[in-house]
Design an enzyme around this catalytic site. Structure first.
Site, short mmCIF file in Angstrom:
data_model
loop_
_atom_site.label_atom_id
_atom_site.label_comp_id
_atom_site.label_asym_id
_atom_site.label_seq_id
_atom_site.Cartn_x
_atom_site.Cartn_y
_atom_site.Cartn_z
NE ARG A 136 -3.78 -2.13 0.04
CZ ARG A 136 -3.34 -3.28 -0.50
NH1 ARG A 136 -2.19 -3.35 -1.12
NH2 ARG A 136 -4.08 -4.35 -0.44
CB SER A 139 -9.26 -1.19 4.06
OG SER A 139 -9.74 -2.38 3.49
CD GLU A 185 -6.11 1.18 2.10
OE1 GLU A 185 -5.99 0.10 2.71
OE2 GLU A 185 -6.80 1.30 1.08
C1 LIG Z 1 -15.73 0.43 -1.48
C2 LIG Z 1 -14.23 0.59 -1.62
C3 LIG Z 1 -13.42 -0.52 -1.74
C4 LIG Z 1 -12.03 -0.38 -1.90
N1 LIG Z 1 -11.25 -1.50 -2.01
C5 LIG Z 1 -9.91 -1.39 -2.16
C6 LIG Z 1 -9.08 -2.55 -2.29
O1 LIG Z 1 -9.56 -3.67 -2.30
N2 LIG Z 1 -7.75 -2.37 -2.43
C7 LIG Z 1 -7.18 -1.13 -2.45
O2 LIG Z 1 -5.96 -1.04 -2.60
N3 LIG Z 1 -7.94 -0.01 -2.35
C8 LIG Z 1 -9.28 -0.11 -2.20
N4 LIG Z 1 -10.05 1.01 -2.06
C9 LIG Z 1 -9.41 2.33 -2.06
C10 LIG Z 1 -9.43 3.05 -3.42
O3 LIG Z 1 -10.43 2.55 -4.25
C11 LIG Z 1 -8.10 2.95 -4.15
O4 LIG Z 1 -7.07 3.47 -3.36
C12 LIG Z 1 -8.13 3.70 -5.49
O5 LIG Z 1 -6.96 3.44 -6.23
C13 LIG Z 1 -8.25 5.21 -5.34
O6 LIG Z 1 -8.49 5.74 -6.62
P1 LIG Z 1 -9.16 7.14 -6.81
O7 LIG Z 1 -9.05 7.49 -8.26
O8 LIG Z 1 -10.53 7.15 -6.24
O9 LIG Z 1 -8.19 8.09 -5.97
P2 LIG Z 1 -8.59 9.38 -5.14
O10 LIG Z 1 -9.35 8.99 -3.93
O11 LIG Z 1 -9.19 10.39 -6.04
O12 LIG Z 1 -7.12 9.87 -4.70
C14 LIG Z 1 -6.37 9.10 -3.79
C15 LIG Z 1 -4.94 9.66 -3.72
O13 LIG Z 1 -4.31 9.47 -4.97
C16 LIG Z 1 -3.92 10.72 -5.53
N5 LIG Z 1 -4.16 10.64 -6.97
C17 LIG Z 1 -5.31 10.31 -7.60
N6 LIG Z 1 -5.10 10.30 -8.93
C18 LIG Z 1 -3.81 10.64 -9.13
C19 LIG Z 1 -2.99 10.83 -10.27
N7 LIG Z 1 -3.46 10.65 -11.51
N8 LIG Z 1 -1.69 11.20 -10.09
C20 LIG Z 1 -1.18 11.38 -8.86
N9 LIG Z 1 -1.90 11.23 -7.74
C21 LIG Z 1 -3.20 10.86 -7.87
C22 LIG Z 1 -4.78 11.76 -4.84
O14 LIG Z 1 -4.17 13.05 -4.83
C23 LIG Z 1 -4.88 11.17 -3.46
O15 LIG Z 1 -3.72 11.46 -2.73
C24 LIG Z 1 -11.45 0.91 -1.91
C25 LIG Z 1 -12.29 2.04 -1.80
C26 LIG Z 1 -13.66 1.87 -1.65
C27 LIG Z 1 -14.53 3.09 -1.54
#
Ligand SMILES: Cc1cc2nc3c(=O)[nH]c(=O)nc-3n(C[C@H](O)[C@H](O)[C@H](O)COP(=O)(O)OP(=O)(O)OC[C@H]3O[C@@H](n4cnc5c(N)ncnc54)[C@H](O)[C@@H]3O)c2cc1C
Length: 346
Positions: free
Chosen positions: A160, A239, A338
């Site tokens: 992570r 999580s 996380e």
């Molecule tokens: C129901 C649910 C289940 C989930 N299950 C998992 C799982 O099984 N495993 C897991 O690892 N995660 C899980 N997650 C967490 C999440 O989905 C992941 O971390 C996902 O990759 C976040 O993507 P996002 O585009 O929504 O990022 P955001 O929430 O928009 O951003 C998260 C971080 O990444 C940065 N960021 C986003 N895009 C970029 C970019 N293009 N360049 C640089 N920085 C960037 C943001 O600035 C921020 O710091 C879950 C979340 C939910 C709500």
């Protein structure tokens, strides 16, 4: 490029929490992304990059600066080489790789958010993580002021974590490249005990690719880990705490507190031991559905903190602190969040 002033951010997050952005810009091409970042950096303006908002806890005061929402598109598959634009919806991209009969990300089905965020925290689930498949990440380097290509080793992936998470104000991910595997319709080897049990397979065995994909989706849905707007158990950031990694000394101290409890322990890198945050939370007395306020634990999974519809970020953080402190009092282990905190701290 869409620009909005004083724009609400809560609807852009899966928790549906957080105050407004002073300015919200939605970029649909790499050139637009780079232009917005350059302009903000030149003006000394605070910048927050968001994709699907599924790993973000934004403070009730919002963000006093520019929020850049990445909405670029691009899914290019050549043989087993896949390139995704940062704004591609991750779960849809995974579905397309399975349709194409390629293994490599099938156990990461149903994870919300954008492709560009997957390298940030080295997204992982059910025994697979993106670090295994990523060959290169194309990113705009805000320090060098240019677009760079980082290979897998440059990304410094660990559990992570990555170079992008370690240095959050430096890189904006534009494209992510993967090497998938043509395993003749079979999945990657099954690594996760729960998946193996559900499939009646041995660890290390391959199973039909689509079966692996559908099994993971069903397991996730049963835990409220697939987004469903009608189900408050999924109004979460997934999580909320990472699984603690204990040093050998911490491991010994932990063992003396959990004697006879059969605590889950797994070997981790560098002689460390990983335990389960969900187990600790549950055994510290915070069972599924815990909480009576507008933010509670999910009724399906102890690791997800959820907004029942009327919560504020402070409500959610109060619950998170109560759980973190309760686990520490019971087991001497410090839980670490996380999701990324914006303008708030745990
Ligand atoms: C129901 C649910 C289940 C989930 N299950 C998992 C799982 O099984 N495993 C897991 O690892 N995660 C899980 N997650 C967490 C999440 O989905 C992941 O971390 C996902 O990759 C976040 O993507 P996002 O585009 O929504 O990022 P955001 O929430 O928009 O951003 C998260 C971080 O990444 C940065 N960021 C986003 N895009 C970029 C970019 N293009 N360049 C640089 N920085 C960037 C943001 O600035 C921020 O710091 C879950 C979340 C939910 C709500």
């Amino acid at each position: 490029m869409l620009v909005l002033e004083n724009a609400p951010l809560a609807p852009l997050t899966t928790l549906r929490l957080g105050g407004p952005a002073r300015r919200l810009v939605t970029a649909e091409t790499d050139a637009e992304v780079v232009a917005v970042v350059r302009e903000a950096d030149a003006a000394g303006e605070p910048l927050l990059v968001i994709g699907g908002g599924s790993n973000l806890v934004i403070g009730d005061a919002g963000f006093e600066g520019t929020v850049l929402r990445i909405a670029t598109t691009g899914f290019a598959l050549e043989g087993t080489a896949l390139e995704l634009a940062a704004g591609e919806v991750w779960s849809e991209a995974v579905a397309r790789t399975v349709d194409a009969g390629l293994a490599g990300v099938e156990f990461l089905a149903g994870i919300p958010g954008s492709a560009g965020a997957t390298p940030v925290q080295n997204v992982g689930a059910y025994g697979q993580e993106v670090a295994t498949g990523i060959t290169e990440v194309v990113a705009y380097d805000r320090v060098a002021g240019e677009t760079v290509t980082l290979d897998n080793a440059d990304c410094a992936f660990s559990y992570r974590h990555s170079r992008f998470k370690a240095d959050p104000d430096r890189y904006v991910v534009l494209r992510v490249r993967f090497a998938l595997e043509d395993a003749a319709g079979q999945s990657s080897p099954v690594r996760y005990a729960e998946v193996a049990r559900t499939l009646g397979a041995e660890a290390g065995q391959r199973v039909p690719l689509r079966t692996a994909y559908e099994t993971v989706l069903a397991l996730r849905a049963g835990k409220g880990m697939v987004l469903d707007p009608a189900d408050h158990d999924t109004w979460s950031a997934g999580s909320f705490f990472t699984n603690p990694i204990l040093t050998p000394e911490e491991h010994q101290a932990f063992l003396s507190r959990v004697e006879g409890l059969n605590a889950p322990l797994y070997p981790a890198a560098d002689g460390c031991t990983k335990t389960s945050a969900a187990w600790l939370i549950d055994r510290a007395g915070f069972t599924k559905g815990y909480g009576s306020g507008p933010a509670t634990l999910s009724t399906k999974h102890t690791l997800a903190l959820t907004n029942r519809g009327r919560a504020s970020t402070e409500d959610l953080l109060a619950l998170a602190r109560e759980i973190r402190d309760g686990v520490h009092a019971s087991f001497g282990v410090e839980l670490v969040n996380e999701p990324v905190m914006v303008g708030v701290e745990l």
